[in-house]
Design a protein around this motif. Structure first.
Motif, PDB file in Angstrom:
ATOM      1  N   ALA A  30      65.627  12.473  71.577  1.00  0.00           N
ATOM      2  CA  ALA A  30      65.642  13.777  71.393  1.00  0.00           C
ATOM      3  C   ALA A  30      67.018  14.385  71.059  1.00  0.00           C
ATOM      4  N   ARG A  31      67.176  15.257  70.281  1.00  0.00           N
ATOM      5  CA  ARG A  31      68.310  15.986  69.790  1.00  0.00           C
ATOM      6  C   ARG A  31      68.272  17.344  70.284  1.00  0.00           C
ATOM      7  N   ALA A  32      68.662  17.352  71.784  1.00  0.00           N
ATOM      8  CA  ALA A  32      69.094  18.604  72.374  1.00  0.00           C
ATOM      9  C   ALA A  32      70.194  18.677  72.803  1.00  0.00           C
ATOM     10  N   GLY A  33      71.115  19.199  72.268  1.00  0.00           N
ATOM     11  CA  GLY A  33      72.466  19.435  72.486  1.00  0.00           C
ATOM     12  C   GLY A  33      72.858  20.810  72.576  1.00  0.00           C
TER      13      GLY A  33
ATOM     14  N   VAL B 133      83.567  37.010  70.048  1.00  0.00           N
ATOM     15  CA  VAL B 133      82.654  36.651  71.074  1.00  0.00           C
ATOM     16  C   VAL B 133      82.111  35.263  70.823  1.00  0.00           C
ATOM     17  N   CYS B 134      82.378  34.181  71.730  1.00  0.00           N
ATOM     18  CA  CYS B 134      81.763  32.838  71.604  1.00  0.00           C
ATOM     19  C   CYS B 134      80.590  33.014  72.345  1.00  0.00           C
ATOM     20  N   GLN B 135      79.529  32.095  72.014  1.00  0.00           N
ATOM     21  CA  GLN B 135      78.300  32.012  72.514  1.00  0.00           C
ATOM     22  C   GLN B 135      77.709  30.492  72.655  1.00  0.00           C
ATOM     23  N   VAL B 136      77.269  30.210  73.620  1.00  0.00           N
ATOM     24  CA  VAL B 136      76.685  28.970  73.790  1.00  0.00           C
ATOM     25  C   VAL B 136      75.408  28.927  72.918  1.00  0.00           C
ATOM     26  N   TRP B 137      74.871  28.105  72.319  1.00  0.00           N
ATOM     27  CA  TRP B 137      73.552  27.836  71.346  1.00  0.00           C
ATOM     28  C   TRP B 137      73.028  26.535  71.654  1.00  0.00           C
ATOM     29  N   SER B 138      71.808  26.591  71.752  1.00  0.00           N
ATOM     30  CA  SER B 138      71.165  25.183  72.068  1.00  0.00           C
ATOM     31  C   SER B 138      70.682  24.661  70.683  1.00  0.00           C
ATOM     32  N   GLU B 139      70.642  23.609  70.272  1.00  0.00           N
ATOM     33  CA  GLU B 139      69.884  22.693  69.161  1.00  0.00           C
ATOM     34  C   GLU B 139      68.427  22.735  69.499  1.00  0.00           C
TER      35      GLU B 139
ATOM     36  N   VAL C  12      77.602  19.222  72.579  1.00  0.00           N
ATOM     37  CA  VAL C  12      77.671  18.314  73.895  1.00  0.00           C
ATOM     38  C   VAL C  12      76.447  18.230  74.429  1.00  0.00           C
ATOM     39  N   PRO C  13      76.417  17.460  75.349  1.00  0.00           N
ATOM     40  CA  PRO C  13      74.947  17.013  75.817  1.00  0.00           C
ATOM     41  C   PRO C  13      74.214  18.090  76.759  1.00  0.00           C
ATOM     42  N   THR C  14      75.196  18.929  77.727  1.00  0.00           N
ATOM     43  CA  THR C  14      74.668  19.485  78.784  1.00  0.00           C
ATOM     44  C   THR C  14      75.081  20.998  78.480  1.00  0.00           C
ATOM     45  N   PHE C  15      74.294  21.968  79.102  1.00  0.00           N
ATOM     46  CA  PHE C  15      74.848  23.385  79.201  1.00  0.00           C
ATOM     47  C   PHE C  15      75.917  23.566  80.015  1.00  0.00           C
TER      48      PHE C  15
END
Length: 85
Positions: free
Chosen positions: A24-27, A38-44, A64-67
């Motif tokens: 799975a490609r979930a990073g 502003v920086c923001q966390v974004w999910s693949e 990166v692998p986890t939130f």
């Protein structure tokens, strides 16, 4: 069972094996908005990309692998002055 049913079952099992074999490609990664900094966390895992209106963005980290890893990276970027929030 008929040959057709047997072939369908075999094809279904083969397809299921292929799907489970592909990782799975979930990073997560950090994006930085151009107009505010502003920086923001974004999910693949999202099926869409952020809308680039009224500002664009730039990816400023590697996946990166986890939130939690992404959030820690975001805090570090903020401490370095590369992000405003």
């Amino acid at each position: 069972m008929s040959r057709f049913t047997t072939m369908c079952i075999a094809a279904g099992l083969a397809a299921a094996a292929l799907v489970t074999a592909v990782p799975a490609r979930a990073g997560y990664y950090i994006i930085r908005w151009d107009n505010t900094g502003v920086c923001q966390v974004w999910s693949e895992a999202f099926a869409f990309k952020p809308i680039q209106w009224p500002s664009g963005y730039k990816v400023v980290s590697h996946p990166v692998p986890t939130f939690n890893d992404a959030f820690t990276l975001q805090v570090r970027l903020r401490q370095q002055g590369r992000c405003t929030l």
